[in-house]
Design a protein around this motif. Sequence first.
Motif, PDB file in Angstrom:
ATOM      1  N   ALA A 116       1.566   2.605  17.297  1.00 41.75           N
ATOM      2  CA  ALA A 116       1.746   3.091  15.928  1.00 41.75           C
ATOM      3  C   ALA A 116       2.964   2.410  15.318  1.00 41.75           C
ATOM      4  CB  ALA A 116       1.913   4.605  15.928  1.00 41.75           C
ATOM      5  N   SER A 117       3.155   2.638  14.031  1.00 47.68           N
ATOM      6  CA  SER A 117       4.294   2.051  13.314  1.00 47.68           C
ATOM      7  C   SER A 117       5.321   3.123  13.023  1.00 47.68           C
ATOM      8  CB  SER A 117       3.826   1.425  11.995  1.00 47.68           C
ATOM      9  OG  SER A 117       2.963   0.341  12.203  1.00 47.68           O
ATOM     10  N   SER A 118       6.576   2.710  12.938  1.00 50.70           N
ATOM     11  CA  SER A 118       7.611   3.585  12.410  1.00 50.70           C
ATOM     12  C   SER A 118       7.769   3.259  10.929  1.00 50.70           C
ATOM     13  CB  SER A 118       8.926   3.411  13.162  1.00 50.70           C
ATOM     14  OG  SER A 118       9.306   2.047  13.192  1.00 50.70           O
ATOM     15  N   VAL A 119       7.921   4.305  10.114  1.00 48.93           N
ATOM     16  CA  VAL A 119       7.880   4.152   8.662  1.00 48.93           C
ATOM     17  C   VAL A 119       9.079   4.855   8.046  1.00 48.93           C
ATOM     18  CG1 VAL A 119       6.526   4.602   6.581  1.00 48.93           C
ATOM     19  CG2 VAL A 119       5.357   4.088   8.732  1.00 48.93           C
ATOM     20  N   TYR A 120       9.772   4.158   7.135  1.00 49.76           N
ATOM     21  CA  TYR A 120      10.877   4.742   6.390  1.00 49.76           C
ATOM     22  C   TYR A 120      10.647   4.507   4.903  1.00 49.76           C
ATOM     23  CZ  TYR A 120      13.061   4.390  10.999  1.00 49.76           C
ATOM     24  OH  TYR A 120      13.320   4.474  12.338  1.00 49.76           O
ATOM     25  N   LEU A 121      10.851   5.539   4.112  1.00 49.99           N
ATOM     26  CA  LEU A 121      10.687   5.432   2.672  1.00 49.99           C
ATOM     27  C   LEU A 121      12.012   5.799   2.005  1.00 49.99           C
ATOM     28  CD1 LEU A 121       8.715   4.886   0.378  1.00 49.99           C
ATOM     29  CD2 LEU A 121       8.039   7.274   0.455  1.00 49.99           C
ATOM     30  N   ARG A 122      12.582   4.822   1.318  1.00 50.68           N
ATOM     31  CA  ARG A 122      13.863   5.008   0.639  1.00 50.68           C
ATOM     32  C   ARG A 122      14.958   5.454   1.607  1.00 50.68           C
ATOM     33  NH1 ARG A 122      12.444   7.444  -5.416  1.00 50.68           N
ATOM     34  NH2 ARG A 122      11.558   5.479  -6.198  1.00 50.68           N
ATOM     35  N   GLY A 123      15.057   4.736   2.710  1.00 46.57           N
ATOM     36  CA  GLY A 123      16.140   4.958   3.642  1.00 46.57           C
ATOM     37  C   GLY A 123      15.882   6.068   4.634  1.00 46.57           C
ATOM     38  N   VAL A 124      16.958   6.478   5.284  1.00 44.20           N
ATOM     39  CA  VAL A 124      16.913   7.503   6.318  1.00 44.20           C
ATOM     40  C   VAL A 124      17.719   8.691   5.821  1.00 44.20           C
ATOM     41  CG1 VAL A 124      17.548   8.066   8.675  1.00 44.20           C
ATOM     42  CG2 VAL A 124      16.660   5.803   8.142  1.00 44.20           C
TER      43      VAL A 124
END
Length: 980
Positions: free
Chosen positions: A163-171
């Motif tokens: 699977a992928s790790s996903v970040y939206l607008r930072g952490v």
Amino acid sequence: MRKLIGLFVFLTFVGMQICFAQTREITGTVIDKNDKSPLPGVSVLIKGKSAVGTATDVNGKFSLKVNETDVLVFSFIGMKPQEIAVRGKKSLQIEMEPTTEALEEIVVIGYGSGKKIGTIVGSVTKISDDKLKARPSANAMDALQGQVAGLQVYTSSGEPSAASSVYLRGVGSLTAGNAPLYVLDGIPVTSNVMTTMNSNDFESITVLKDASATSIYGSRAANGVIYITTKKGKKSEKAILTASGQYGFSSLANKDICSPMNAKQLLDHQLKYNIISQEKYDEYSASGVDTKWVDYFFEKNVPTYQVNVDVTGGGEKTSYYISGSYFYQEGTAPMSDYERYTFRSNTDSQVKDWLRIGTNLSGSYSITRNSGYTYQGSNSLNGGIFGTILNPPYYNPYDEQGNKLDVIPGLNRYSPDFLLKKQPSSSNRALFNGMVYVELSPLKGLKIRSQAGMEAYDWRSTAKRLPSYPSSLGNGQTTERFARNVMRTITNTIEYSFDINELHKFTVLAAHEGVDSKYQEFGSRTSGQNDDRLTMLESGTTAQLLSKDYNDDSAYAYLSFFGRIDYSFNNKYFADFSVRNDASSRFGKDNRHATFYSGGLMWNVKNEDFMENANFLSTLKLKGSVGSTGNSSIGNYDHLALVGTSQYNTQSGWIVSSPGNPQLGWEKQVLSNVGLEVGFIENRYRLEFTYYNRKTKNMLIEVPVPYTSGFETIMQNIGEMTNSGVELTLGLDLVKNNDWFVGLTATYSYNKNKITKLFYGYQEWPMPSQTLTYKVGEPLQFYCAKYAGVDPADGAPMWYVPGTNETTKEYGDHLDQATGYTRYAPHSGGINVNARWKGLSVSADFSWVAGKYMLNNDRYFAENPAAFAGYNQSKRILNMWEKPGDRTDIPAFGHVMQFDTHLIEDASFMRLKNLTVSYEIPKNWLKRQNVINAVRVFANGRNLFTITDYMGADPELDTNLAYGAYPNSRQYSFGAEITF
């Protein structure tokens, strides 16, 4: 009288003949005006009688009973509609031409009805199915890398089911979860759907980024929302059958792992430093053996297969979409592969004018084998990836026929393949996703909808050590694990849309939602099996008590009430407001509830009267929003003080297993957002700019406590953090006419992460075991000694003394300090180039990340000749310091490498993530038959090249400490899609 009756009968008969004469059959053909090819599926309706009509067949032909006064309406997606009077015509030849006005997409962003994309106040990005289908990867998120500004996607492993790790607008959180919320057709689901479902079933993926778009989800929406819409049929559409298949092959994307020396280089090095004798040097040199161990461990051109079949269509009241698929991919590492079967059935039926029902059902069954030597975080020098790659190249692991030997001569160790075959392991997962809904429309504009959804899976894992395993002959071992997870969701909504004088338009939504999830796992292990043919649990002689990591029984629940108001005036001014109250079982009873708000405004400047003469400007919109969301991504029982059992001196006893925190509550985020959308010259040139500020407070942090408490940490609401940044999307239609299209889309995002408050008033909290530190006023960053280079006088390594520019040669923990190297990359983006010429199309997707750093632990083994003298070393060792005056960053032989900043590498990269070339056979080539409607052939490439300065296995890893990783593969695939 009889004459009158006779006259009446005669006139009636004549009248009936006249009436029957007016109803007749008309036939015709509909073709594309540009290439003269037939158009199947064109809707042909009688104007004013929407229930009377037909559709063209695969040859573009139709027939319909009409009256002499009827007018036919021809419509087809992407074509200009036409109205043709039938009077005096027996057959028609209709030529339809493409519309110059793009249809405005409908986007589903939350609860209730979808919206036209031009009326959405929030910050959303929609990715259509052409980016998702026919990819040579089981992971749908992999295709989104670089496609959405502000969205960072990392596929950290070449394992086929990764699977992928996903970040939206930072952490937004330091220790609570940072993954977005995944929603499938309105039902919250786990991220498992991105690998266990067939991405060819996805109609689109919409990324919801700002508070106006996400606050309606309240809980779990603090990190954004990934909304997946699956395909549906169309009413009054003849069945369309589509079948596609592809074959591909994979090899390592990067073969230069650790840059090991060849046989001559290593022999010279080892002789020089008395690691081997002259006799051995002569023996190995004379053999001429120079094994490429990376080629030995990783396979080349391993296969990938994929087959998809779907049927879509509908009648007057019901539409349907049914699909099935098979996917198989073999990994480049030994004993790793992934096999998946999927099925989907979506139906929608307008039972009554006021009643609509439907179901979206899908299932999948997958089988996974993971190579035991390829997990990130495992770089054993005894048979793993790096234990193999760093083998001396002058040893020969093959027999005279080129087959791999079970025991490698010289090393006197078993080969990885042999050991893996003696320790087989696999897992399988049966997954069900389902949703059923009922929608009532008792009044115009009023919709009452109730839907129930479920995501459920059973997972089973089997790991064995065969009785023939060399180090434990006659003593086999079998471990069986089983897990079941069921998440159920019920959502009830009431939506009412109305307008005042067609200028003021309102949509009001009120809703309730309940979610409950239960997870159970247990395992068992036996040993003592003495025959490779009898290895089941019952064949063992000794049962072993498994740890608590193999046994679990937990649950959580949410209860939510929420509402939203959307308003627009004259298609110029738009506003929305939402409120949601969530209760979560993961928090203490006094802090279980939280209320989240959001509001957004948009001004469609282009529709103002003073912009009427600005013909060069197609779009001009200003947006702004602010709102709050919540994060509850922690353990299910962190708020409770728990007791458990343990053993002491062979006796079972009670222990306090968790300290609990009854005051634990929601982590909250406030997100503000302003944006600008501009389009020029019929929207051929488009620009979107967004600035956001994301503030996290009451952060959920594992706060350290004194060891005398019996615990290391306790979860608390304390600490603050901010993420602020900009997002930019540029779209250019460089060439656009009937034959040619050349377009370019580029995305860029910058995110600045900063910790603004810690616990206990600390300004910094270092975590040396993780090589990271929390520091107020700065982002999460690396923490270790700063390397000052090699002393030219004696070849000794040097380090900076913290807080000074002085150096020392005495290494120790006192040298650890904040390094300034950030854990998370601030810059990311992508470039897509899309070109079409008639039936030929080419699409290239590039993704890039800048400012990304990783500590390359692999170099500790590959550049440490004094500590690992019997293994191969990196070619960088050839630059080792040898005499006074030498200037190099490799210390003299005898100095052991330390964990310091010289291992921290810039892992920024640019990758050609996907390349697709396809050709659609002209429809006039298919005229002679009436079975096949369209044929498309295509070729795909994935990870075709990577530009990076990172010296490790793969720069795409999402980790601060990289070692023993399974690198991504370079893939090629070829296939065809046939529509019937």
